[in-house]
Write an enzyme that holds these catalytic residues in place. Structure first.
Site, PDB file in Angstrom:
ATOM      1  N   HIS A  69       0.841  -1.201   0.000  1.00  0.00           N
ATOM      2  CA  HIS A  69       0.000   0.000   0.000  1.00  0.00           C
ATOM      3  C   HIS A  69       0.880   1.257   0.000  1.00  0.00           C
ATOM      4  O   HIS A  69       0.641   2.204  -0.749  1.00  0.00           O
ATOM      5  CB  HIS A  69      -0.889   0.070   1.249  1.00  0.00           C
ATOM      6  N   SER A 114      -2.645  -7.709   3.127  1.00  0.00           N
ATOM      7  CA  SER A 114      -3.039  -7.476   4.518  1.00  0.00           C
ATOM      8  C   SER A 114      -3.439  -8.773   5.208  1.00  0.00           C
ATOM      9  O   SER A 114      -3.146  -8.963   6.395  1.00  0.00           O
ATOM     10  CB  SER A 114      -4.193  -6.473   4.590  1.00  0.00           C
ATOM     11  N   ARG A 118      -1.201  -6.565  -7.915  1.00  0.00           N
ATOM     12  CA  ARG A 118      -0.097  -7.456  -7.560  1.00  0.00           C
ATOM     13  C   ARG A 118       0.066  -8.596  -8.549  1.00  0.00           C
ATOM     14  O   ARG A 118       1.156  -9.099  -8.743  1.00  0.00           O
ATOM     15  CB  ARG A 118      -0.339  -8.079  -6.174  1.00  0.00           C
ATOM     16  N   LYS A 138     -17.762  -6.398   8.420  1.00  0.00           N
ATOM     17  CA  LYS A 138     -16.422  -6.970   8.391  1.00  0.00           C
ATOM     18  C   LYS A 138     -15.784  -6.916   9.775  1.00  0.00           C
ATOM     19  O   LYS A 138     -15.927  -5.940  10.502  1.00  0.00           O
ATOM     20  CB  LYS A 138     -15.573  -6.186   7.378  1.00  0.00           C
TER      21      LYS A 138
END
Length: 151
Positions: free
Chosen positions: A17, A127, A90, A41
């Site tokens: 990030h 993450s 990515r 979440k």
């Protein structure tokens, strides 16, 4: 002034990030790191902790702002007058997922998504991997900026 938001949950902020944000300010006049709030979440870090991690990481860069928001990213873009969404890629799976979101966003609003490829040395960092390393008492400090520390 060209402004972009870089949306995400940042649970936690990773070096991937960080790399995209730093490179984003070479493309845009201002990058707004927008922490999305999703009540459904479960987060490892509180919203305040995530915001502090990012603010501390970029405390010397006035062109990087940190905000929180709820709802659709495109609605938030319209609300604050931003025409670009910045995203990092990515791998090919990221591209397919992000491409679908970008097309949907463009259908909903006149918002362009700009993709930056992650640097080779951070492309493996996610993450979810960082959270797993933390849960299992591993050395997560190699994966995150110095501002991200577990208390």
């Amino acid at each position: 002034m060209k402004r972009a938001i870089f949306p995400g949950s940042f649970d936690p902020l990773t070096l991937g990030h960080y790399d995209i944000i730093k490179r984003g300010v070479t493309v845009f006049d201002e990058v707004i790191v927008a922490i999305g709030v999703n009540a459904d979440k479960k987060y490892m870090f509180s919203l305040d902790e995530r915001k502090q991690f990012i603010e501390e990481a970029f405390k010397d860069e006035p062109r990087i702002k940190v905000v929180t928001y709820k709802g659709l990213t495109v609605d938030f873009c319209k609300e604050i007058g931003v025409e670009f969404i910045l995203r990092g890629l990515r791998n090919p799976a990221d591209f397919e997922f992000e491409k679908a979101i970008a097309h949907t966003n463009r259908d909903l609003a006149p918002i362009e998504t700009v993709f930056l490829l992650t640097s080779a040395d951070t492309s493996y960092i996610a993450s979810s991997i960082v959270r797993d390393v933390i849960r299992n008492n591993g050395d997560y400090t190699k994966l995150v900026p110095k501002s991200v520390r577990v208390k």
